[in-house]
Structures are given as C-alpha cells and as structure tokens.
Design an enzyme around this catalytic site. Structure first.
Site, PDB file in Angstrom:
ATOM      1  N   LYS A   1       0.836  -1.199   0.000  1.00  0.00           N
ATOM      2  CA  LYS A   1       0.000   0.000   0.000  1.00  0.00           C
ATOM      3  C   LYS A   1       0.880   1.262   0.000  1.00  0.00           C
ATOM      4  O   LYS A   1       2.099   1.183   0.196  1.00  0.00           O
ATOM      5  CB  LYS A   1      -0.936  -0.055   1.208  1.00  0.00           C
ATOM      6  CG  LYS A   1      -1.854  -1.303   1.198  1.00  0.00           C
ATOM      7  CD  LYS A   1      -3.088  -1.093   2.046  1.00  0.00           C
ATOM      8  CE  LYS A   1      -3.122  -2.004   3.224  1.00  0.00           C
ATOM      9  NZ  LYS A   1      -4.406  -1.896   3.992  1.00  0.00           N
TER      10      LYS A   1
ATOM     11  N   TYR B   1     -12.042  -2.074  -2.672  1.00  0.00           N
ATOM     12  CA  TYR B   1     -12.552  -2.169  -1.299  1.00  0.00           C
ATOM     13  C   TYR B   1     -14.085  -2.116  -1.231  1.00  0.00           C
ATOM     14  O   TYR B   1     -14.642  -1.700  -0.217  1.00  0.00           O
ATOM     15  CB  TYR B   1     -11.949  -1.059  -0.439  1.00  0.00           C
ATOM     16  CG  TYR B   1     -10.566  -1.377   0.110  1.00  0.00           C
ATOM     17  CD1 TYR B   1     -10.301  -2.602   0.729  1.00  0.00           C
ATOM     18  CD2 TYR B   1      -9.533  -0.446   0.059  1.00  0.00           C
ATOM     19  CE1 TYR B   1      -9.040  -2.879   1.256  1.00  0.00           C
ATOM     20  CE2 TYR B   1      -8.270  -0.723   0.589  1.00  0.00           C
ATOM     21  CZ  TYR B   1      -8.031  -1.950   1.182  1.00  0.00           C
ATOM     22  OH  TYR B   1      -6.792  -2.227   1.720  1.00  0.00           O
TER      23      TYR B   1
ATOM     24  N   ASN C   1      -0.971  -0.248   7.554  1.00  0.00           N
ATOM     25  CA  ASN C   1      -0.532  -1.623   7.819  1.00  0.00           C
ATOM     26  C   ASN C   1       0.170  -2.282   6.618  1.00  0.00           C
ATOM     27  O   ASN C   1       0.199  -3.491   6.486  1.00  0.00           O
ATOM     28  CB  ASN C   1      -1.682  -2.474   8.375  1.00  0.00           C
ATOM     29  CG  ASN C   1      -2.849  -2.604   7.424  1.00  0.00           C
ATOM     30  OD1 ASN C   1      -2.780  -2.141   6.281  1.00  0.00           O
ATOM     31  ND2 ASN C   1      -3.908  -3.238   7.877  1.00  0.00           N
TER      32      ASN C   1
ATOM     33  N   HIS D   1      -1.682  -5.459   1.558  1.00  0.00           N
ATOM     34  CA  HIS D   1      -2.985  -6.114   1.377  1.00  0.00           C
ATOM     35  C   HIS D   1      -2.745  -7.505   0.817  1.00  0.00           C
ATOM     36  O   HIS D   1      -1.847  -7.699  -0.006  1.00  0.00           O
ATOM     37  CB  HIS D   1      -3.844  -5.326   0.378  1.00  0.00           C
ATOM     38  CG  HIS D   1      -5.015  -6.115  -0.140  1.00  0.00           C
ATOM     39  ND1 HIS D   1      -6.224  -6.171   0.532  1.00  0.00           N
ATOM     40  CD2 HIS D   1      -5.152  -6.923  -1.225  1.00  0.00           C
ATOM     41  CE1 HIS D   1      -7.046  -6.972  -0.143  1.00  0.00           C
ATOM     42  NE2 HIS D   1      -6.420  -7.433  -1.213  1.00  0.00           N
TER      43      HIS D   1
ATOM     44  N   GLU E   1      -9.693  -9.990  -7.515  1.00  0.00           N
ATOM     45  CA  GLU E   1      -8.711  -8.903  -7.389  1.00  0.00           C
ATOM     46  C   GLU E   1      -7.633  -8.978  -8.480  1.00  0.00           C
ATOM     47  O   GLU E   1      -7.221  -7.951  -9.018  1.00  0.00           O
ATOM     48  CB  GLU E   1      -8.103  -8.925  -5.988  1.00  0.00           C
ATOM     49  CG  GLU E   1      -9.141  -8.525  -4.939  1.00  0.00           C
ATOM     50  CD  GLU E   1      -8.707  -8.756  -3.494  1.00  0.00           C
ATOM     51  OE1 GLU E   1      -7.552  -9.170  -3.258  1.00  0.00           O
ATOM     52  OE2 GLU E   1      -9.541  -8.517  -2.599  1.00  0.00           O
TER      53      GLU E   1
HETATM   54  P1  IDP Z   1      -7.296  -6.878   5.798  1.00  0.00           P
HETATM   55  O1  IDP Z   1      -6.447  -5.827   5.088  1.00  0.00           O
HETATM   56  O2  IDP Z   1      -6.520  -7.533   6.916  1.00  0.00           O
HETATM   57  O3  IDP Z   1      -7.937  -7.862   4.867  1.00  0.00           O
HETATM   58  P2  IDP Z   1      -9.918  -5.628   6.057  1.00  0.00           P
HETATM   59  O4  IDP Z   1     -10.880  -5.909   7.156  1.00  0.00           O
HETATM   60  O5  IDP Z   1     -10.227  -6.160   4.698  1.00  0.00           O
HETATM   61  O6  IDP Z   1      -8.465  -6.087   6.545  1.00  0.00           O
HETATM   62  O7  IDP Z   1      -9.779  -4.039   5.971  1.00  0.00           O
HETATM   63  C1  IDP Z   1      -9.134  -3.428   4.870  1.00  0.00           C
HETATM   64  C2  IDP Z   1      -8.216  -2.340   5.381  1.00  0.00           C
HETATM   65  O8  IDP Z   1      -9.009  -1.320   5.973  1.00  0.00           O
HETATM   66  C3  IDP Z   1      -7.264  -2.795   6.502  1.00  0.00           C
HETATM   67  O9  IDP Z   1      -6.068  -3.361   5.991  1.00  0.00           O
HETATM   68  C4  IDP Z   1      -7.017  -1.493   7.241  1.00  0.00           C
HETATM   69  O10 IDP Z   1      -5.990  -0.724   6.598  1.00  0.00           O
HETATM   70  C5  IDP Z   1      -8.339  -0.762   7.093  1.00  0.00           C
HETATM   71  N1  IDP Z   1      -9.210  -0.959   8.268  1.00  0.00           N
HETATM   72  C6  IDP Z   1      -9.840  -2.091   8.632  1.00  0.00           C
HETATM   73  N2  IDP Z   1     -10.589  -1.915   9.731  1.00  0.00           N
HETATM   74  C7  IDP Z   1     -10.396  -0.614  10.082  1.00  0.00           C
HETATM   75  C8  IDP Z   1     -10.911   0.208  11.161  1.00  0.00           C
HETATM   76  O11 IDP Z   1     -11.674  -0.242  12.025  1.00  0.00           O
HETATM   77  N3  IDP Z   1     -10.479   1.498  11.167  1.00  0.00           N
HETATM   78  C9  IDP Z   1      -9.656   2.037  10.219  1.00  0.00           C
HETATM   79  N4  IDP Z   1      -9.165   1.301   9.204  1.00  0.00           N
HETATM   80  C10 IDP Z   1      -9.527  -0.002   9.144  1.00  0.00           C
HETATM   81 MG    MG Z   2      -9.407  -7.550   3.434  1.00  0.00          MG
END
Ligand code: IDP
Ligand code: MG
Length: 141
Positions: A11, A51, A114, A117, A128
């Site tokens: 990212k 997303y 983080n 992805h 994807e």
């Molecule tokens: P993942 O990346 O581990 O699959 P997902 O639940 O698909 O996690 O969420 C996509 C991205 O959205 C996460 O990687 C994170 O950067 C962001 N995200 C997820 N939950 C939250 C939240 O509660 N607050 C802010 N950002 C979030």
């Molecule tokens: Mg995800």
C-alpha cells in the site's frame, strides 16, 4: 491443497517507506513465484472497486484516500496454498495484534498504515487479480 495465485499489494505507506522490496523478498524467499508486478497510481474508481466490501464502513472515506494518495505496488504470487499462507505471512489487520515474524508484526504499528494487502480467499484472489491486472501483464512459470 493446490497451487494457486493470490493478489498482494504494497500500500502507499509501504511504498513511501521503501518497503516494496522487503515485501517481495519475503514471498520469494518463502518459495512463491512472482507472476505480476507493477507500480500503480490508483484512481478513486479502482480503489472503491477494490474495497467495495467495505463501502458501508465508517472508515471507507479514509481507506480510499489512503489507497489513492501515492503509488502502490501491485503483485501476483503463485504457489502451494498461497492465498492462505500469504494472509498468515501478512498478519492480523491491526498491527498491534500482528505476531512478530509477520509483515505487519515486524513493520507496522497502525491499522491505517498496515503496509500490505492480501486477498482473503481464493474467490477474492480471482476477483482482485482480474481487477488489477490484464491477462497480458501476467507471466507463466
Ligand atoms: P485486511 O487488510 O486484513 O484484509 P480488512 O478488514 O479487509 O483487513 O480491511 C481493509 C483495510 O481497511 C485494513 O487493511 C485497514 O488498513 C483498514 N481498516 C480495517 N478496519 C479498520 C478500522 O476499524 N479502522 C480504520 N481502518 C480499518
Ligand atoms: Mg481484506
């Protein structure tokens, strides 16, 4: 189990920090083959499609802004059970909960930053990869 492909993306924050090579290195060293790779300045349309499952979430706006602010490194890896193993290697969504040894657990501390992805299922991986890559951009073994 089976040989499969998954979509991995470094990212914007990861590319900004110069961690694209580190992410690729980890997957290659584990034994997965790189089948597609490109730097992409993501459009709002592509970010929203990527997303789409999160469109009702309160953080959706921030998520799209974060993904479009600077280029990402889009990647396809292939190998045994790579969809599941990539998720394990990436670590928990919130880096505070990511185990040491995982990408997030070694390189990140914030949910919104983080680093990486990874597709969460074979069906997501298929969707994807098709969303991010034209077939002609992917190489065979
Ligand atoms: P993942 O990346 O581990 O699959 P997902 O639940 O698909 O996690 O969420 C996509 C991205 O959205 C996460 O990687 C994170 O950067 C962001 N995200 C997820 N939950 C939250 C939240 O509660 N607050 C802010 N950002 C979030
Ligand atoms: Mg995800």
């Amino acid at each position: 189990m089976a040989v499969e492909r998954t979509f991995v993306m470094v990212k914007p924050g990861g590319v900004e920090r110069g961690l694209a090579g580190e992410v690729i290195r980890r997957f290659e060293q584990r034994g997965y083959g790189l089948r597609g790779a490109k730097l992409v300045k993501v459009s709002t349309k592509l970010a929203k499609e990527h997303y789409a499952e999160h469109k009702e979430r309160p953080f959706f706006g921030e998520l799209i802004e974060g993904l479009t602010r600077s280029p990402v490194m889009a990647l396809v890896f292939e190998g045994e059970s790579v969809v599941k193993v990539a998720r394990t290697m990436i670590g928990a969504t919130n880096p505070v909960d990511s185990a040491p040894g995982t990408i997030r657990g070694d390189l990140a501390t914030e949910m919104g930053e983080n680093i990486v992805h990874g597709s969460d299922s074979p069906a997501s991986a298929k969707r994807e990869i098709a969303l991010w890559f034209d077939k002609s951009e992917l190489v065979k073994k």
